[in-house]
Design a protein around this motif. Structure first.
Motif, short mmCIF file in Angstrom:
data_model
loop_
_atom_site.label_atom_id
_atom_site.label_comp_id
_atom_site.label_asym_id
_atom_site.label_seq_id
_atom_site.Cartn_x
_atom_site.Cartn_y
_atom_site.Cartn_z
N ASN A 131 10.19 -26.62 29.65
CA ASN A 131 10.14 -27.91 30.86
C ASN A 131 11.67 -28.82 30.91
OD1 ASN A 131 8.02 -27.46 32.43
ND2 ASN A 131 6.58 -29.29 31.04
N HIS A 132 12.32 -28.47 28.84
CA HIS A 132 13.60 -28.77 28.66
C HIS A 132 14.39 -27.96 29.35
CE1 HIS A 132 16.84 -30.19 25.64
NE2 HIS A 132 16.95 -28.57 26.14
N LEU A 133 13.69 -27.15 29.93
CA LEU A 133 15.11 -26.09 30.93
C LEU A 133 15.43 -25.98 31.55
CD1 LEU A 133 14.80 -22.89 28.38
CD2 LEU A 133 16.93 -24.59 28.31
N ASN A 134 14.00 -27.47 32.47
CA ASN A 134 13.53 -27.58 33.82
C ASN A 134 15.12 -28.62 34.71
OD1 ASN A 134 12.13 -25.52 34.67
ND2 ASN A 134 10.47 -26.33 34.24
N ALA A 135 15.09 -29.46 33.25
CA ALA A 135 16.49 -30.06 33.78
C ALA A 135 17.53 -30.03 33.16
CB ALA A 135 15.48 -31.65 33.88
N GLU A 136 17.86 -31.64 33.01
CA GLU A 136 19.17 -31.46 31.76
C GLU A 136 18.24 -31.72 30.84
OE1 GLU A 136 19.40 -33.40 34.88
OE2 GLU A 136 20.24 -31.25 35.99
N GLY A 137 17.59 -31.34 30.05
CA GLY A 137 16.96 -31.88 28.60
C GLY A 137 15.39 -32.39 29.02
N ILE A 138 15.35 -32.13 28.01
CA ILE A 138 13.71 -33.37 27.73
C ILE A 138 13.66 -34.45 28.66
CG2 ILE A 138 13.21 -33.27 25.04
CD1 ILE A 138 10.56 -32.09 27.88
N GLU A 139 14.46 -34.98 27.90
CA GLU A 139 14.62 -36.82 28.48
C GLU A 139 15.08 -37.10 29.63
OE1 GLU A 139 16.29 -34.62 26.07
OE2 GLU A 139 15.99 -36.33 23.90
N ALA A 140 15.16 -36.23 30.14
CA ALA A 140 15.95 -36.56 32.06
C ALA A 140 15.16 -35.85 32.74
CB ALA A 140 17.24 -35.69 31.57
N PHE A 141 14.05 -34.36 32.29
CA PHE A 141 12.96 -34.29 32.35
C PHE A 141 11.46 -35.29 32.96
CE2 PHE A 141 8.94 -32.00 32.93
CZ PHE A 141 8.95 -31.09 33.54
N LEU A 142 11.71 -35.56 31.91
CA LEU A 142 10.23 -36.49 31.39
C LEU A 142 10.65 -37.66 32.74
CD1 LEU A 142 9.89 -36.57 27.73
CD2 LEU A 142 7.83 -35.67 30.00
N THR A 143 11.98 -38.58 32.41
CA THR A 143 12.31 -39.29 33.40
C THR A 143 11.79 -38.83 35.37
OG1 THR A 143 13.88 -40.13 31.69
CG2 THR A 143 14.04 -40.79 33.77
N LYS A 144 12.81 -37.73 34.89
CA LYS A 144 12.67 -37.41 36.76
C LYS A 144 11.36 -36.96 37.25
CE LYS A 144 15.39 -34.43 39.41
NZ LYS A 144 16.04 -33.22 39.88
N TYR A 145 10.33 -36.64 36.42
CA TYR A 145 9.00 -36.05 37.21
C TYR A 145 8.40 -36.61 36.57
CZ TYR A 145 12.30 -32.14 38.59
OH TYR A 145 12.75 -31.66 38.84
N GLY A 146 8.35 -37.88 35.36
CA GLY A 146 6.94 -38.52 34.49
C GLY A 146 6.50 -38.78 35.59
N LYS A 147 6.33 -40.20 36.53
CA LYS A 147 5.49 -39.85 37.81
C LYS A 147 4.78 -39.17 38.53
CE LYS A 147 4.80 -43.46 41.61
NZ LYS A 147 4.23 -41.98 42.53
#
Length: 311
Positions: A236-252
């Protein structure tokens, strides 16, 4: 520390499905193996199975040393005489495990590590009758043991941290992939992850969202390959610009999914429905055919993982 730090025979207590594959694995790495089981039929079954296990191990990773001998006894004391490490793989019953571990203690040196293959019991409860509980540790493998790299390691309340580290280093030197738990939890790591995924898989089938075949297909050809090579976090880290971005973008989105996950209760009607759909997915293929296909595929897959896996 390498595997030579265990200097002497390996004791395997319990020669069922798990113990048989542990014995073959240790012998493949050059150790003398001494097995115990109260039922001599288990030894006969192992001798029949052993050539196939050797073939699997050689295809996965050819032996670097001469294969160690394997002996057997129905007498626990004779089987464990002179052993330097013990892998216990008895039945999953707490009272039996407590007595068995205490019995093992009486037949081995005071510094010999006793590792249990238990899949569900807690070390703190299993070591309760031991006089030296600090050397009792959980080392839970994944089936088929001789092929699957994972070994989950965790100590109980009285297990020495040094024993946990010795155990981790030993399995790692055997080519296994140890995962050390920081505290005890029912089901350890992998079974809990499987349990969470499988609960939702059964709920999806039971509620009519998809067939058992298509649920399995979705995992095998969706997250399965990537998670096999990199796990869920790095993938999932590689599914966005890093894990923080992934959790922020897809968290909801994930929070909405988590809030909507189903609950699976293994009532008779659910068992009947799932069983029927699994049989339909299997079709005319025999269990032996499926098992052979799985093990052959595992060898190929694990070879790729050795070269490409991130962990």
């Amino acid at each position: 520390m390498d595997e030579s730090a265990v200097r002497g025979p390996i004791g395997v207590v319990g020669l069922g499905t798990i113990g048989q594959r542990w014995a073959a694995t240790f012998a493949h790495h050059g150790y003398e193996v001494s097995c115990y089981d109260p039922d001599p039929a288990r030894w006969e079954a192992f001798q029949t199975l052993h050539p196939a296990l050797i073939d699997d191990l050689e295809r996965l990773a050819p032996a670097r040393a001469a294969r160690g001998p394997i002996r057997f006894s129905t007498d626990l004391g004779k089987a464990l005489a002179g052993t330097a490490f013990v892998q216990e793989s008895g039945p999953e019953r707490l009272d039996l495990k407590q007595d068995l571990l205490a019995g093992i203690e009486r037949h081995v040196g005071e510094n010999v590590v006793i590792a249990s293959s238990s899949s569900a019991l807690l070390v703190s409860e299993m070591q309760a009758k031991c006089t030296r509980p600090q050397r009792v540790v959980l080392a839970h493998p994944f089936n088929p043991v001789h092929l699957m790299p994972l070994v989950e390691i965790v100590g109980g309340r009285e297990t020495s941290p040094e024993v946990v580290e010795r155990t981790r280093a030993f399995y790692e030197a055997l080519g296994k992939k140890p995962a050390v738990l920081r505290k005890e939890v029912t089901g350890h790591l992998a079974l809990r992850l499987m349990g969470a995924m499988w609960r939702e898989a059964i709920a999806l089938v039971e509620s009519g969202v998809a067939s058992a075949e298509d649920v399995d297909r979705a995992f095998c050809y969706g997250p399965g390959p990537k998670w096999t090579l990199q796990g869920s976090f790095i993938s999932n880290h590689l599914n966005a610009e890093g894990i923080e971005a992934f959790l922020t973008k897809y968290g909801k989105t994930y929070q909405d999914i988590w809030d909507d996950l189903g609950d699976a209760r293994l009532e008779p009607a659910t068992i009947a429905r799932v069983s029927q759909e699994v049989r339909e997915a299997i079709g005319n293929r025999s269990d032996a055919e499926l098992r052979d296909q799985r093990d052959a595929g595992l060898v190929d897959l694990l070879r790729v993982m050795t070269q490409r896996a991130a962990l």
